[in-house]
Design a protein around this motif. Structure first.
Motif, PDB file in Angstrom:
ATOM      1  N   THR A  39      31.560  33.317  48.930  1.00 42.06           N
ATOM      2  CA  THR A  39      33.017  33.452  48.965  1.00 42.06           C
ATOM      3  C   THR A  39      33.550  33.680  50.379  1.00 42.06           C
ATOM      4  O   THR A  39      34.689  33.342  50.671  1.00 42.06           O
ATOM      5  CB  THR A  39      33.494  34.599  48.047  1.00 42.06           C
ATOM      6  OG1 THR A  39      32.777  35.788  48.362  1.00 42.06           O
ATOM      7  CG2 THR A  39      33.291  34.240  46.591  1.00 42.06           C
ATOM      8  N   MET A  40      32.721  34.260  51.242  1.00 43.88           N
ATOM      9  CA  MET A  40      33.163  34.485  52.624  1.00 43.88           C
ATOM     10  C   MET A  40      32.788  33.336  53.545  1.00 43.88           C
ATOM     11  O   MET A  40      33.144  33.340  54.729  1.00 43.88           O
ATOM     12  CB  MET A  40      32.562  35.787  53.161  1.00 43.88           C
ATOM     13  CG  MET A  40      33.207  37.039  52.607  1.00 43.88           C
ATOM     14  SD  MET A  40      34.928  37.217  53.121  1.00 43.88           S
ATOM     15  CE  MET A  40      34.706  37.920  54.753  1.00 43.88           C
ATOM     16  N   PRO A  53      38.113  30.687  54.325  1.00 46.20           N
ATOM     17  CA  PRO A  53      37.038  31.144  53.435  1.00 46.20           C
ATOM     18  C   PRO A  53      37.054  30.393  52.100  1.00 46.20           C
ATOM     19  O   PRO A  53      38.127  30.039  51.604  1.00 46.20           O
ATOM     20  CB  PRO A  53      37.331  32.625  53.236  1.00 46.20           C
ATOM     21  CG  PRO A  53      38.750  32.805  53.627  1.00 46.20           C
ATOM     22  CD  PRO A  53      39.085  31.736  54.612  1.00 46.20           C
ATOM     23  N   ALA A  55      36.686  31.509  49.268  1.00 46.29           N
ATOM     24  CA  ALA A  55      37.432  32.245  48.250  1.00 46.29           C
ATOM     25  C   ALA A  55      38.895  31.856  48.205  1.00 46.29           C
ATOM     26  O   ALA A  55      39.549  32.012  47.178  1.00 46.29           O
ATOM     27  CB  ALA A  55      37.316  33.755  48.503  1.00 46.29           C
TER      28      ALA A  55
ATOM     29  N   GLY B 100      31.008  38.074  44.581  1.00 45.74           N
ATOM     30  CA  GLY B 100      32.157  38.068  45.485  1.00 45.74           C
ATOM     31  C   GLY B 100      31.983  38.987  46.669  1.00 45.74           C
ATOM     32  O   GLY B 100      31.433  40.091  46.554  1.00 45.74           O
ATOM     33  N   ALA B 101      32.430  38.495  47.825  1.00 51.43           N
ATOM     34  CA  ALA B 101      32.412  39.298  49.049  1.00 51.43           C
ATOM     35  C   ALA B 101      33.771  39.275  49.728  1.00 51.43           C
ATOM     36  O   ALA B 101      34.008  40.050  50.648  1.00 51.43           O
ATOM     37  CB  ALA B 101      31.346  38.750  50.006  1.00 51.43           C
ATOM     38  N   TYR B 102      34.643  38.415  49.267  1.00 54.87           N
ATOM     39  CA  TYR B 102      35.941  38.201  49.920  1.00 54.87           C
ATOM     40  C   TYR B 102      36.970  39.199  49.427  1.00 54.87           C
ATOM     41  O   TYR B 102      37.658  39.836  50.217  1.00 54.87           O
ATOM     42  CB  TYR B 102      36.388  36.773  49.615  1.00 54.87           C
ATOM     43  CG  TYR B 102      37.776  36.408  50.074  1.00 54.87           C
ATOM     44  CD1 TYR B 102      38.030  36.122  51.415  1.00 54.87           C
ATOM     45  CD2 TYR B 102      38.824  36.295  49.170  1.00 54.87           C
ATOM     46  CE1 TYR B 102      39.308  35.760  51.831  1.00 54.87           C
ATOM     47  CE2 TYR B 102      40.093  35.926  49.579  1.00 54.87           C
ATOM     48  CZ  TYR B 102      40.329  35.660  50.915  1.00 54.87           C
ATOM     49  OH  TYR B 102      41.583  35.300  51.312  1.00 54.87           O
ATOM     50  N   THR B 235      43.508  37.111  48.452  1.00 54.89           N
ATOM     51  CA  THR B 235      44.054  36.746  47.142  1.00 54.89           C
ATOM     52  C   THR B 235      42.944  36.497  46.130  1.00 54.89           C
ATOM     53  O   THR B 235      41.861  36.023  46.477  1.00 54.89           O
ATOM     54  CB  THR B 235      44.902  35.474  47.274  1.00 54.89           C
ATOM     55  OG1 THR B 235      44.153  34.485  47.993  1.00 54.89           O
ATOM     56  CG2 THR B 235      46.205  35.747  48.000  1.00 54.89           C
TER      57      THR B 235
END
Lengths: 101, 241
Positions: A39-40, A53, A55, B100-102, B235
């Motif tokens: 996601t990053m 990114p 995400a 998830g990391a964001y 977001t």
């Protein structure tokens, strides 16, 4: 540290002799690319040049295909297909994928 | 960021959150713990082998094998009606995560944090607010703007109101029906009401926006138009209406 010639320098500025090996030699390097949470990861669109990114990109997912689109120009960056117990990753307009190591 | 395939999970507890949402506590043997804001995927398997997967945000964080989810029913959904109306303690599902990391708050980041939730988008933001409240001496200023259709549609309403006691400023927004004592406007967020309920760009907050896709896009656009740097606006879109 990794002393492979393609690591840390642009392709046109090799900083050592080129080693002619095979894909096995990339096992550790690609584990760093694909084993991380994505996601990053920073994705750059080859069509409009926008980078951001993963995400934050647009996703359309109908359960069979997950389409990842550039939020700027809507081109398909990549598609993940789920079928017959396999996953298929198809690269679209994705020009670059950067991950922090 | 451990992922590592599917793990069996047992529903340990279930309680209603609103007329259309429920809070599930899962017991997940081997769960490595999770960061505030992360999510997991749930997989349901029907007797005929048909499988369906969906992502759900986690309201809890930290170590331990207990994972709390807040799930809102999407009436034409495939998974959420089962999780909200049918599944009972003792039933099993499979989960993958944490993911998830964001959309994650780093408890070591002293920057101000502005949380903006629409509907069930409160879930990952509550995980962040809980982590901030629990952090002894945590210094990051926190503020939450929670937009709901009506008071009865607010998940975790009492807990959100109690966050003020932990030093977290809470602003409510009602889009259709406000409580009797409400003297503010009723309606969707506008540039003016968003500015009144959030920190200004000058405060350099890290902003987390979570909720239905249209809510998140409209809110993120307003934030950027007001001068918040896009890279400071994180977001997470749930889809739906």
């Amino acid at each position: 540290m990794d002393d492979s010639p393609h690591h840390g320098a642009p392709p046109d500025e090799p900083h050592g002799p080129v080693r002619h090996v095979d894909g096995n030699a990339l096992a550790g390097l690609l584990a760093d690319v694909f084993a991380a949470d994505m996601t990053m990861a920073l994705l750059a669109c080859g069509h409009c040049g926008q980078a951001g990114p993963l995400a934050a990109a647009v996703v359309e997912d109908d359960g069979a295909a997950a389409i990842l689109r550039c939020r700027s120009c809507t081109r398909t960056l990549l598609t993940v297909l789920r079928a017959d117990g396999r996953l298929s990753l198809r690269i679209g307009a994705l020009a670059r994928l950067d991950v922090a190591v | 960021m451990t992922v590592g395939g599917w793990r069996p999970a047992t529903v340990a507890a279930a309680r209603p959150a609103t007329a259309h949402a429920r809070i599930l506590t899962l017991h997940v043997p081997g769960w490595p713990g999770n960061l505030p804001g992360q999510h997991l995927d749930i997989r349901l398997t029907a007797e005929d082998g048909y499988q369906a997967e969906r992502s759900y945000s986690i309201a809890s964080s930290g170590p331990g094998e207990s994972v709390e989810l807040g799930i809102d029913r999407i009436d034409d959904g495939e998974v959420s009606p089962y999780l909200v109306d049918v599944i009972e303690p003792g039933d099993m599902v499979e989960v993958k995560g944490p993911l998830g990391a964001y959309f994650v708050w780093d408890a070591g980041d002293p920057a101000p944090v502005q949380l903006i939730a629409g509907g069930s988008g409160i879930v990952p933001l509550l995980a962040m607010a809980r982590a901030r409240s629990a952090a002894l001496g945590g210094e990051a200023p926190f503020r939450l703007l929670y937009s709901v259709r009506s008071p009865a549609d607010a998940m975790y309403r009492a807990e959100v109101d109690a966050l003020t006691a932990a030093g977290i400023a809470v602003d409510w927004r009602y889009t259709r029906e406000a409580p009797g004592e409400w003297d503010g406007e009723v309606g969707r967020l506008t540039a003016e009401t968003l500015a009144a309920g959030t920190w200004p760009p000058d405060a350099r907050p890290l902003v987390f926006v979570c909720g239905p896709t249209r809510f998140v896009e409209a809110t993120a656009d307003l934030l950027v138009a007001a001068g918040h740097p896009p890279e400071r606006v994180r977001t997470e879109r749930f889809g739906g209406a």
